[in-house]
Design a protein around this motif. Structure first.
Motif, short mmCIF file in Angstrom:
data_model
loop_
_atom_site.label_atom_id
_atom_site.label_comp_id
_atom_site.label_asym_id
_atom_site.label_seq_id
_atom_site.Cartn_x
_atom_site.Cartn_y
_atom_site.Cartn_z
N ASP A 48 23.25 54.72 50.45
CA ASP A 48 23.59 55.62 51.56
C ASP A 48 24.53 56.75 51.14
O ASP A 48 24.71 57.72 51.87
CB ASP A 48 24.24 54.83 52.70
CG ASP A 48 23.27 53.86 53.35
OD1 ASP A 48 22.05 54.07 53.23
OD2 ASP A 48 23.74 52.88 53.97
N GLU A 52 21.71 64.62 50.67
CA GLU A 52 20.61 65.57 50.57
C GLU A 52 21.04 66.88 49.90
O GLU A 52 20.32 67.42 49.05
CB GLU A 52 20.05 65.87 51.96
CG GLU A 52 18.93 66.91 51.96
CD GLU A 52 18.39 67.18 53.34
OE1 GLU A 52 17.54 68.09 53.47
OE2 GLU A 52 18.81 66.50 54.31
N SER A 76 11.09 57.67 49.70
CA SER A 76 10.78 58.24 51.01
C SER A 76 11.90 59.16 51.50
O SER A 76 11.65 60.10 52.27
CB SER A 76 10.56 57.12 52.04
OG SER A 76 11.69 56.27 52.11
N ARG A 77 13.14 58.91 51.05
CA ARG A 77 14.26 59.79 51.39
C ARG A 77 14.31 60.99 50.46
O ARG A 77 14.53 62.12 50.89
CB ARG A 77 15.59 59.04 51.29
CG ARG A 77 15.89 58.05 52.40
CD ARG A 77 17.28 57.46 52.18
NE ARG A 77 18.32 58.47 52.24
CZ ARG A 77 19.51 58.37 51.63
NH1 ARG A 77 19.78 57.32 50.89
NH2 ARG A 77 20.41 59.33 51.75
N TRP A 81 13.30 66.20 49.78
CA TRP A 81 14.41 67.07 49.36
C TRP A 81 14.10 67.86 48.09
O TRP A 81 14.83 68.78 47.74
CB TRP A 81 15.67 66.24 49.11
CG TRP A 81 16.14 65.44 50.28
CD1 TRP A 81 15.80 65.62 51.60
CD2 TRP A 81 17.03 64.31 50.25
NE1 TRP A 81 16.42 64.69 52.39
CE2 TRP A 81 17.19 63.87 51.59
CE3 TRP A 81 17.71 63.66 49.24
CZ2 TRP A 81 17.99 62.79 51.94
CZ3 TRP A 81 18.52 62.58 49.57
CH2 TRP A 81 18.66 62.15 50.91
#
Length: 220
Positions: A48, A52, A76-77, A81
């Protein structure tokens, strides 16, 4: 920089014979000098804590091909970006660690080599390598480990598809672990693949963070 990430970087550099890491505000830059692996950028944040804005800043500064980006977060995160010009490994990896010698007392005795197979261990430049040859002399399995103080990084683990499920991966890991313990290492660290994760977890390794690997393909 996260301690396990720093340990992984230091051990990986030793294992691969890469240039000394360059300290960046967001992590480390490592030069490899190969056509498909010129440089890699490793972000220090995990889970976490990965931001970004940081990922975009590092990725946007890359324009040439062969530059890798390692981010300790789910693909997926990270993928949205990166923008254009990036290939993302479809098989996400993970950062794993273990306290060496706590699972099955690997320092006690060597494991037996399966009948017909040949195990060879050698060390060079601070890196210990293990190779297992098949009964016909062909490649069966390998791996290497790079101790840097109290931590050691396992790297280049591979078992031939024709020789899987015969305990060769366990034998390689056991042999590498014994070598690292003899040199004073206490904690093992590695960047695992989906295929290898089950083996490592069976040997007491735990996942510390997901790992996204991306390679720059150049901007059109």
């Amino acid at each position: 920089m996260d301690g396990l990430v720093r340990a992984w970087v230091d051990g990986w550099v030793l294992s691969r014979g890469a240039a000394p890491p360059v300290v960046e505000p967001w992590g480390r830059t490592i030069d490899m000098g190969m056509a498909q692996h010129v440089t890699r950028h490793v972000l220090s944040a995990t889970g976490d804590q990965v931001e970004e804005t940081t990922v975009r800043k590092v990725a946007d500064a890359v324009t040439g091909t062969g530059v890798w980006l390692k981010v300790f977060a789910e693909p997926s995160r990270v993928t949205p970006w990166l923008g254009e010009g990036w290939w993302v490994d479809p098989e996400p990896g993970c950062l794993m660690s273990t306290r060496l010698g706590t699972h099955g007392s690997p320092a006690a005795t060597p494991l037996p080599v399966p009948d017909g197979y040949r195990l060879r261990t050698w060390s060079s430049g601070g890196v210990t390598r293990v190779m297992i040859a098949a009964p016909d002399g062909s490649f069966a399995a390998r791996g290497q480990i790079a101790p840097t103080g109290t931590t050691a990084v396992v790297d280049q683990m591979e078992t031939s598809p024709d020789h899987r499920r015969r305990g060769l991966g366990t034998l390689v890991m056991h042999t590498l672990t014994r070598s690292a313990l003899a040199r004073g290492a206490e904690i093992g660290v590695l960047g695992g693949t989906p295929d290898g994760r089950a083996l490592y977890e069976s040997l007491g390794w735990r996942v510390e963070a997901p790992l996204t690997s991306a390679r720059s393909t150049g901007r059109s």
